[in-house]
Each structure stands twice: as structure tokens, then as C-alpha cells.
Design a protein around this motif. Structure first.
Motif, mmCIF file in Angstrom:
data_model
loop_
_atom_site.group_PDB
_atom_site.id
_atom_site.type_symbol
_atom_site.label_atom_id
_atom_site.label_comp_id
_atom_site.label_asym_id
_atom_site.label_seq_id
_atom_site.Cartn_x
_atom_site.Cartn_y
_atom_site.Cartn_z
ATOM 1 N N GLY A 150 57.474 35.523 46.578
ATOM 2 C CA GLY A 150 56.883 34.593 45.356
ATOM 3 C C GLY A 150 55.848 35.321 45.235
ATOM 4 N N LEU A 151 54.909 35.168 45.504
ATOM 5 C CA LEU A 151 53.209 35.122 45.643
ATOM 6 C C LEU A 151 52.745 35.974 47.116
ATOM 7 N N LEU A 152 51.366 37.234 46.224
ATOM 8 C CA LEU A 152 51.196 37.458 47.003
ATOM 9 C C LEU A 152 49.134 37.010 47.645
ATOM 10 N N ILE A 153 48.887 36.784 48.054
ATOM 11 C CA ILE A 153 47.224 37.122 48.226
ATOM 12 C C ILE A 153 46.062 37.476 49.000
ATOM 13 N N ALA A 154 45.417 37.940 48.602
ATOM 14 C CA ALA A 154 43.916 38.611 48.585
ATOM 15 C C ALA A 154 43.431 37.540 49.552
ATOM 16 N N LEU A 155 42.936 38.120 50.722
ATOM 17 C CA LEU A 155 41.787 37.656 51.046
ATOM 18 C C LEU A 155 40.351 38.040 52.025
ATOM 19 N N GLY A 156 39.440 37.654 51.821
ATOM 20 C CA GLY A 156 38.698 37.836 52.640
ATOM 21 C C GLY A 156 36.902 37.215 52.172
ATOM 22 N N TYR A 157 35.902 37.298 52.453
ATOM 23 C CA TYR A 157 35.054 37.155 52.218
ATOM 24 C C TYR A 157 34.455 37.698 50.740
ATOM 25 N N SER A 158 33.928 37.310 49.798
ATOM 26 C CA SER A 158 33.809 37.222 49.186
ATOM 27 C C SER A 158 32.299 38.752 48.950
ATOM 28 N N GLU A 159 32.438 38.880 48.408
ATOM 29 C CA GLU A 159 30.639 40.305 47.930
ATOM 30 C C GLU A 159 30.295 39.671 46.975
ATOM 31 N N GLY A 160 29.258 38.573 46.589
ATOM 32 C CA GLY A 160 28.706 38.506 45.689
ATOM 33 C C GLY A 160 29.053 36.813 45.521
ATOM 34 N N GLU A 161 28.985 36.280 43.982
ATOM 35 C CA GLU A 161 30.036 35.556 43.336
ATOM 36 C C GLU A 161 29.563 33.949 43.344
ATOM 37 N N ASP A 162 28.486 33.699 43.733
ATOM 38 C CA ASP A 162 27.442 33.391 44.617
ATOM 39 C C ASP A 162 26.142 32.670 43.411
ATOM 40 N N PRO A 163 26.586 32.021 42.891
ATOM 41 C CA PRO A 163 26.890 30.597 42.740
ATOM 42 C C PRO A 163 28.866 30.832 41.806
ATOM 43 N N PRO A 164 29.546 29.801 41.829
ATOM 44 C CA PRO A 164 31.083 29.857 41.607
ATOM 45 C C PRO A 164 30.781 30.339 39.573
ATOM 46 N N ARG A 165 31.288 31.199 39.201
ATOM 47 C CA ARG A 165 31.559 31.582 38.092
ATOM 48 C C ARG A 165 32.162 29.777 36.984
ATOM 49 N N PRO A 166 31.091 29.850 36.038
ATOM 50 C CA PRO A 166 31.834 28.742 34.559
ATOM 51 C C PRO A 166 32.971 28.886 35.178
ATOM 52 N N LYS A 167 34.276 27.896 34.956
ATOM 53 C CA LYS A 167 35.402 27.855 34.621
ATOM 54 C C LYS A 167 36.229 28.211 33.466
ATOM 55 N N ILE A 168 36.903 29.409 33.177
ATOM 56 C CA ILE A 168 37.610 29.155 31.551
ATOM 57 C C ILE A 168 38.387 28.539 31.489
ATOM 58 N N ARG A 169 38.712 27.169 30.818
ATOM 59 C CA ARG A 169 39.664 26.404 30.329
ATOM 60 C C ARG A 169 40.019 25.696 29.494
ATOM 61 N N LYS A 170 41.070 25.441 29.245
ATOM 62 C CA LYS A 170 41.910 24.971 27.849
ATOM 63 C C LYS A 170 40.724 22.956 27.388
ATOM 64 N N SER A 171 40.632 22.919 26.763
ATOM 65 C CA SER A 171 39.923 21.244 26.452
ATOM 66 C C SER A 171 40.156 20.522 27.719
ATOM 67 N N ARG A 172 40.179 19.261 27.706
ATOM 68 C CA ARG A 172 41.063 18.325 27.993
ATOM 69 C C ARG A 172 42.022 17.297 26.797
ATOM 70 N N GLN A 173 42.092 17.622 25.427
ATOM 71 C CA GLN A 173 42.149 17.641 24.525
ATOM 72 C C GLN A 173 43.211 18.314 24.485
ATOM 73 N N GLU A 174 43.641 19.868 24.439
ATOM 74 C CA GLU A 174 44.494 20.475 24.532
ATOM 75 C C GLU A 174 45.397 20.672 25.416
ATOM 76 N N MET A 175 45.188 20.065 26.587
ATOM 77 C CA MET A 175 46.208 20.125 27.711
ATOM 78 C C MET A 175 46.144 19.118 28.998
ATOM 79 N N CYS A 176 45.999 18.178 28.229
ATOM 80 C CA CYS A 176 46.844 16.745 27.966
ATOM 81 C C CYS A 176 46.286 15.211 27.093
ATOM 82 N N SER A 177 47.690 14.583 27.178
ATOM 83 C CA SER A 177 47.541 13.201 25.785
ATOM 84 C C SER A 177 47.779 12.138 26.745
ATOM 85 N N PHE A 178 47.857 11.249 26.236
ATOM 86 C CA PHE A 178 48.235 10.215 26.618
ATOM 87 C C PHE A 178 49.335 9.497 26.635
#
Ligand code: FMN
Length: 182
Positions: A150-178
Motif C-alpha cells: 500500500g505505502l512505504l514510510i520513510a522514518l528518522g530524525y529530521s535534519e533541520g526543518e524546525d519550526p514546521p513549514r507553513p502548510k500549502i493547502r486549499k482554502s476552507r471554502q474550496e475544500m468544505c461546504s455545509f
């Protein structure tokens, strides 16, 4: 860690330190997958932890090629987790056929996210890998050829990347409706 913070902390890590992952942490990750929910509680997975260095390197090499170079970082990761799709319970097989739903693949995705969130909580980095040479990895890990990975997952201690990168995501309006599809 607060769950909302954990969601922001988990990110795909593509640079790893040359540092092993403690066995106690591996045990907690195995438990996180073991506790994952699944359709009819079928638990249609086998988790293979690949930490033997030579074997791990061979599996890592099967995640990229000269044509597909985006997984070239994978050999840096000291551990690879492999989620093999197992047959679900008969009731889930029948339900899946009747309703044309691939429940085991949905279940594998949930299990993988359990793994990645638990890893983030333990201070570890992960990257899910959906691109790999399946027959090569089946051979290396003695997975019967009729069983899908199904999937592989790479695992280990991160080199850097602290603090977390900002998330690139669709807006709430784009991905959700009521109350209706929009
Ligand atoms: C099913 C799946 C397959 C993925 N396959 C790869 C992959 O082969 N190589 C890679 O570098 N990232 C892979 N990713 C990571 C995604 O690119 C990443 O999750 C997405 O860009 C969002 O970024 P984030 O994880 O840092 O939040 C995969 C993610 C998922 C869920």
C-alpha cells in the motif's frame, strides 16, 4: 503535544540525520498502527519495519530511478516502514465489491497517518512514499507477489526543518461546504 499542534508539526521530511531510531520509539509506532481503525475491524495490513542497513538501502533504491528522481532522499532515512495490504474479512470483501469501495486501501491510509502522527509526537520525521518499484520490494522483503504494497514510510530524525513549514493547502471554502456539495 496538543493535537492541533501535532497536525502542524507532522510534515513530509526529506532530509534525515544519520541517527538511529530508538527501539522503544519503533515499538510505539508499531502500536500506533496496531490501534488504527479499519472497516469491520479487518485490520488488513502487515507492517514491515526495515532497519537492517543493507536491506533498507536496497529498498530505498527501489523508490526512485533515473527517470523518477523525486525520492532520491529516501536512502538517508535510517528506517523504512512498509505497509502490505492483507485480505480483509469476508464481510468487508463482499461489502467492498457490492459498493465498489477499496476499504483496505482506505484502512492502510489511516494506519499510515497513525504512524506519522505518532512519529511526529515522538520528535521523529516521516514521509509517506507512494512511488516505488513494487516487484523489487516484494522480492527484497519476501512479500508474495500477489500481495500489494500500500505505502512505504520513510522514518528518522529530521535534519533541520524546525519550526514546521507553513502548510500549502486549499482554502476552507474550496475544500468544505455545509449541507450540500458545492
Ligand atoms: C499516498 C501518499 C503518497 C506520497 N508519495 C510520496 C512520494 O512518493 N514521495 C514524496 O516525496 N512524498 C510523497 N508523499 C508526500 C506528499 O507529497 C505530502 O504529504 C504533501 O505534499 C503534503 O505535504 P506535507 O506532508 O509536508 O504536509 C505522499 C503522500 C501521500 C499521502
Amino acid at each position: 503535544m496538543d493535537f492541533a499542534d501535532l497536525l502542524l508539526t507532522r510534515q513530509s521530511v526529506r532530509r534525515y540525520r544519520d541517527q538511529p531510531v530508538e527501539p522503544e520509539k519503533i515499538a510505539q509506532l508499531i502500536e500506533a498502527v496496531r490501534l488504527a481503525p479499519s472497516a469491520s475491524n479487518s485490520q488488513p495490513w502487515k507492517l514491515i519495519i526495515v532497519d537492517e542497513p543493507d536491506l533498507k538501502d536496497q529498498v530505498a533504491l527501489a523508490t526512485f530511478s533515473t527517470l523518477v528522481s523525486f525520492n532520491k532522499f529516501v536512502p538517508q532515512a535510517p528506517v523504512l516502514a512498509v505497509l502490505v495490504v492483507e485480505k480483509p474479512k469476508l464481510i468487508t470483501q463482499i461489502g467492498g465489491r457490492l459498493k465498489d469501495r477499496d476499504f483496505p486501501l482506505i484502512d492502510i491510509g489511516i494506519a499510515a497517518e497513525h504512524f506519522c502522527l505518532q512519529a511526529a509526537e515522538l520528535g521523529l520525521g516521516t514521509c509517506m512514499l507512494g512511488w516505488f518499484d513494487e516487484p523489487a520490494i516484494q522480492r527484497l522483503l519476501h512479500i508474495p507477489p500477489h500481495k500489494r504494497i500500500g505505502l512505504l514510510i520513510a522514518l528518522g530524525y529530521s535534519e533541520g526543518e524546525d519550526p514546521p513549514r507553513p502548510k500549502i493547502r486549499k482554502s476552507r471554502q474550496e475544500m468544505c461546504s455545509f449541507n450540500r456539495y458545492e
